[in-house]
Design a protein around this motif. Sequence first.
Motif, PDB file in Angstrom:
ATOM      1  N   ASP A  93      32.235  -6.854 -32.364  1.00  0.00           N
ATOM      2  CA  ASP A  93      32.454  -5.541 -31.756  1.00  0.00           C
ATOM      3  C   ASP A  93      31.340  -4.567 -32.151  1.00  0.00           C
ATOM      4  O   ASP A  93      30.756  -3.890 -31.306  1.00  0.00           O
ATOM      5  N   LEU A  94      31.019  -4.523 -33.442  1.00  0.00           N
ATOM      6  CA  LEU A  94      29.949  -3.641 -33.900  1.00  0.00           C
ATOM      7  C   LEU A  94      28.580  -4.135 -33.449  1.00  0.00           C
ATOM      8  O   LEU A  94      27.711  -3.333 -33.111  1.00  0.00           O
ATOM      9  N   ALA A  95      28.397  -5.442 -33.443  1.00  0.00           N
ATOM     10  CA  ALA A  95      27.114  -5.999 -32.991  1.00  0.00           C
ATOM     11  C   ALA A  95      26.870  -5.650 -31.522  1.00  0.00           C
ATOM     12  O   ALA A  95      25.751  -5.259 -31.145  1.00  0.00           O
ATOM     13  N   ASP A  96      27.896  -5.777 -30.691  1.00  0.00           N
ATOM     14  CA  ASP A  96      27.765  -5.424 -29.269  1.00  0.00           C
ATOM     15  C   ASP A  96      27.441  -3.948 -29.107  1.00  0.00           C
ATOM     16  O   ASP A  96      26.535  -3.572 -28.362  1.00  0.00           O
ATOM     17  N   TRP A  97      28.195  -3.093 -29.801  1.00  0.00           N
ATOM     18  CA  TRP A  97      27.942  -1.648 -29.726  1.00  0.00           C
ATOM     19  C   TRP A  97      26.517  -1.325 -30.179  1.00  0.00           C
ATOM     20  O   TRP A  97      25.806  -0.575 -29.526  1.00  0.00           O
ATOM     21  N   PHE A  98      26.124  -1.917 -31.295  1.00  0.00           N
ATOM     22  CA  PHE A  98      24.823  -1.643 -31.888  1.00  0.00           C
ATOM     23  C   PHE A  98      23.689  -2.034 -30.938  1.00  0.00           C
ATOM     24  O   PHE A  98      22.773  -1.247 -30.690  1.00  0.00           O
ATOM     25  N   GLY A  99      23.760  -3.237 -30.389  1.00  0.00           N
ATOM     26  CA  GLY A  99      22.723  -3.693 -29.464  1.00  0.00           C
ATOM     27  C   GLY A  99      22.616  -2.802 -28.241  1.00  0.00           C
ATOM     28  O   GLY A  99      21.516  -2.401 -27.833  1.00  0.00           O
ATOM     29  N   LYS A 100      23.762  -2.466 -27.640  1.00  0.00           N
ATOM     30  CA  LYS A 100      23.757  -1.600 -26.449  1.00  0.00           C
ATOM     31  C   LYS A 100      23.198  -0.226 -26.764  1.00  0.00           C
ATOM     32  O   LYS A 100      22.419   0.335 -25.997  1.00  0.00           O
ATOM     33  N   THR A 101      23.604   0.326 -27.883  1.00  0.00           N
ATOM     34  CA  THR A 101      23.180   1.673 -28.260  1.00  0.00           C
ATOM     35  C   THR A 101      21.680   1.731 -28.530  1.00  0.00           C
ATOM     36  O   THR A 101      20.994   2.650 -28.080  1.00  0.00           O
ATOM     37  N   VAL A 102      21.172   0.753 -29.260  1.00  0.00           N
ATOM     38  CA  VAL A 102      19.738   0.742 -29.565  1.00  0.00           C
ATOM     39  C   VAL A 102      18.930   0.602 -28.283  1.00  0.00           C
ATOM     40  O   VAL A 102      17.956   1.334 -28.071  1.00  0.00           O
ATOM     41  N   PHE A 103      19.332  -0.301 -27.391  1.00  0.00           N
ATOM     42  CA  PHE A 103      18.584  -0.478 -26.141  1.00  0.00           C
ATOM     43  C   PHE A 103      18.682   0.755 -25.242  1.00  0.00           C
ATOM     44  O   PHE A 103      17.714   1.123 -24.575  1.00  0.00           O
ATOM     45  N   LYS A 104      19.825   1.426 -25.250  1.00  0.00           N
ATOM     46  CA  LYS A 104      19.955   2.657 -24.462  1.00  0.00           C
ATOM     47  C   LYS A 104      18.989   3.711 -25.001  1.00  0.00           C
ATOM     48  O   LYS A 104      18.301   4.385 -24.231  1.00  0.00           O
TER      49      LYS A 104
END
Length: 129
Positions: A93-104
Amino acid sequence: MKSVLIFCTIDVNLSELEYLAAHLDPFECHRLIAALHYTSYELPKSLAGAERKINQDIPCLLQLLHWNMSEKEGKGKTHEEIEHRLRQLNRNDLADWFGKTVFKQLGNDLGRAIQNPFGKLGEHETENS
């Protein structure tokens, strides 16, 4: 060739680390910090030895910041290091959020760079033309 100084990971910002620290319990944070100290792709079967070396009295955010800015640790690396370790620790859950947020954020930064590629220099030259 121009040299570039890198003081931390190249694509992670403070608010992203704050979010991670707020959403990891102390045990998970110690495991993540211990896992981040390994350079191999796979983690050892037991993180217990590395976890014992983590100071339990230091808040999670400070430990993440220390890793992020330290030589031979996070300095010069990317968010992939943290995301990969989060997945290995079953925090998808955190890995998904983290990846999306960094790429955004990277997309936003790129958009700003394309809109104003020369920053203040470009504005100054346009005014003088």
